[in-house]
Design a protein around this motif. Sequence first.
Motif, short mmCIF file in Angstrom:
data_model
loop_
_atom_site.label_atom_id
_atom_site.label_comp_id
_atom_site.label_asym_id
_atom_site.label_seq_id
_atom_site.Cartn_x
_atom_site.Cartn_y
_atom_site.Cartn_z
N GLU A 231 119.20 -29.40 3.83
CA GLU A 231 119.97 -28.16 3.72
C GLU A 231 119.86 -27.60 2.31
N VAL A 232 119.88 -26.29 2.21
CA VAL A 232 120.05 -25.58 0.95
C VAL A 232 121.27 -24.68 1.10
N GLN A 233 122.23 -24.85 0.21
CA GLN A 233 123.45 -24.04 0.25
C GLN A 233 123.51 -23.16 -0.98
N LEU A 234 123.92 -21.92 -0.79
CA LEU A 234 123.94 -20.92 -1.85
C LEU A 234 125.36 -20.39 -2.02
N TYR A 235 125.79 -20.31 -3.28
CA TYR A 235 127.16 -19.88 -3.60
C TYR A 235 127.10 -18.54 -4.31
N GLY A 236 127.84 -17.57 -3.79
CA GLY A 236 127.85 -16.26 -4.43
C GLY A 236 128.64 -15.25 -3.63
N ASN A 237 128.27 -13.98 -3.79
CA ASN A 237 128.95 -12.90 -3.09
C ASN A 237 128.05 -11.69 -3.06
N THR A 238 128.42 -10.71 -2.25
CA THR A 238 127.61 -9.50 -2.11
C THR A 238 127.90 -8.49 -3.20
N GLY A 239 128.97 -8.70 -3.95
CA GLY A 239 129.34 -7.75 -4.98
C GLY A 239 130.14 -6.57 -4.45
N GLU A 240 130.51 -6.64 -3.19
CA GLU A 240 131.27 -5.53 -2.61
C GLU A 240 132.76 -5.77 -2.75
#
Length: 749
Positions: A740-749
Amino acid sequence: METSAISPRSLGAPTNFRSQRERGESVKINGGIDDHTVNLKVPPVGLWPLNREHGLQDISGNGNHGNGVGVSFTSGVYGEREGAAMFTDGSYVEFDLEVMMKTENSMTILAFVYPTGTAGPVVQILTEGRGVRFGQRDSSALFMSLDKGDGTRLADLSARHALTLNSWNFIGATYSFSSGAVQLWHGGLQVASTVAGRAELAVGGTVRVGFTDEVGGSFHGKVACVHMYDVGLNQEQIERAESKCTGGNIALGKTASLSSSWPGLPASLAVDGYTSSVVTPSGDCVHTDREADPWFKVDLGGNYPVGRVRIYGRGDCCGEHLTFPPPLSADNYASMRLKGNDTLDEFTLCFRLRTDAGVSGTIISYATSEQSNEILLYAINQQTTHHLFINSRYATKLDLGVLDGEWHHVCITWTSGRGLWNIYVDGQVKENGTRMVVGHRVPTNGIMVLGQDQDSLGGGFQKFQAYTGDLSGVNMWSKVLSPAEVNDVMAGCQQGDVIGWRLDEWQVGGAVQSSPYRCDDLLTTLQVNVGEHFDMTENPECGRTNNDLRLAEHGHVITIDCQEPIIGRYVTVQLVGRIDFLTLCEVEVFTATEARNSGWIPANPSWPIDSSGTPYFDGVRVFDAAKVFDENTTTFWNPINLPFMYDSWNIVLDMQQSYWLYKIRVIAPVEQTDLEEHHYPTSCELLVSNDVAEGDWSTVGTFSMSGRQTRAHGGFVAYSRYWKLLITSTESGFQPYIAEVQLYGNTGE
């Protein structure tokens, strides 16, 4: 194509840095132990950093302090000095949990461990052999056993290959009474679970970290930041608790440098996690030379959205100082009678002064019944140069360079044998000479006067010989201090054996007043810059102090908040427009709180649009790159038909919309045989592209790992729709297995 180059202030939309979770409001958490509405700010029952600063103390406020046997402190999780406890054969720490301990129904244990042995308990809560055991077995296995109150076993749970030897592991164990779930955690990820049912646990008495009398013996290795809760935390709470002991300080243990280095006080002392505000020769604070615009710089090792810098300045400041105000007056003085009955064949006399008068009078005068000018440093008729006398013998005319309104440290040394004398200013020899009253001995029963020249013992003051300004730290030794010792005195607050600076021992006359030695004076006109450039002049300013600075409650702690988050790798603290020393005891750097909708982004198997090699096919399943984003750790990517020791295995992603990313987690599959570990990745890169078709990729982060690591890697900030994960090496040079690869962030909206 939507990508964004990282400019120093380009956080774009995600500038709403407050969230429900930050405010401690209740929010819906999915995938947790109980999957119900919980409050993320659960206070710990006990929190033990196990480091030099806090020792074995509980910093939760519940008073569950510890006692240790055979435990020493060593380098910590982030490389900080004495930031963890070292455990060997028979060593342990016990914590009395009579205060606020209510974990019978639910509990969470979290800790950082660095195992060097093959087995041993990390944390136990036992009463008459019953209770909770949590630790290491079979080298890489993590285990937890729980006993019921009646002594019968509730659960035995283990996770094979969860631990990595000779490396830091963030581990956890949870039990939830409401769901009956028992779970083991590594790096914020669940690595084993079972449903054991509801029962009251057999806990009480003491918590022990390390050695046990039971089979299992001693844990060998390092332990740091042990914390316990009386609830079963969920994944998001555990991830947030990882920074509980550091407070999220991302400068801890990072590479640091100074504009000039004081002997024995390297820049690393300001990022070692020890926030003592007392300067000592052994090194708790850093210290530059006296120079123009001195600076301190820390390399965070990657780009972060920096929002706050906290600076711990010097807090001891050698006590109070005396102020001799204008106008000149024969009434303004401070005096002390020495009560010795012997004589000195050598001495060192040191003091600190500050005056902006432009001219000077008498700084210090020591007289005896036989000699009014036993020791005298003064300026005749308010001149800019000083004169030194010992036993009325004139030494020389001195331009000390101390009339500039800044604090300076001055030391006078003399020895009878050769008549050798020195005057130090700010740690450097300013003047020296020989054959000064050879064979003379200085009595120790005279009177020391500050600010006036004694024409008779304790008196005979004259207005034109008076001093205006500040004096502090007057100390006298019955020996000649070496240059290194003079530097130590200047950097610290050591007291002399003939005179030790204590203000209550001085008689003050006239308008002379005592005042606290304001430590904030040392950090006025301070500026903080943050950015991506090694050259600090190219980085934007986060904030600054000024000459009107009034520090907060602790007196030596300055917190500077950037007006808006700045993306950067280098943080600089600098005194601007001053010629002075820069003394810092600790510098902490914190990221800006991420946007409201930041979190682990739900994976989508359709994201991969390209990958290296040929996906392995076992006749039933295709082990392609889509398996990396199917949220199933039992499936994995297995690219074949590439050379042994290949260094460019990659997966190209189209996330179908642009995201700000802050963290990445690369997870290898759980070992089923002894072969999987040869395929574990050991280094990787994350890249973004402005033009996928043209192959225009730029690296935003590089990461190293060992074993089946599950921890999240940060230190980067980037915004793009198109990403590439590049695996550059594996344990044995074979193709990587990525579950698995998990990514942490947001769309900026």
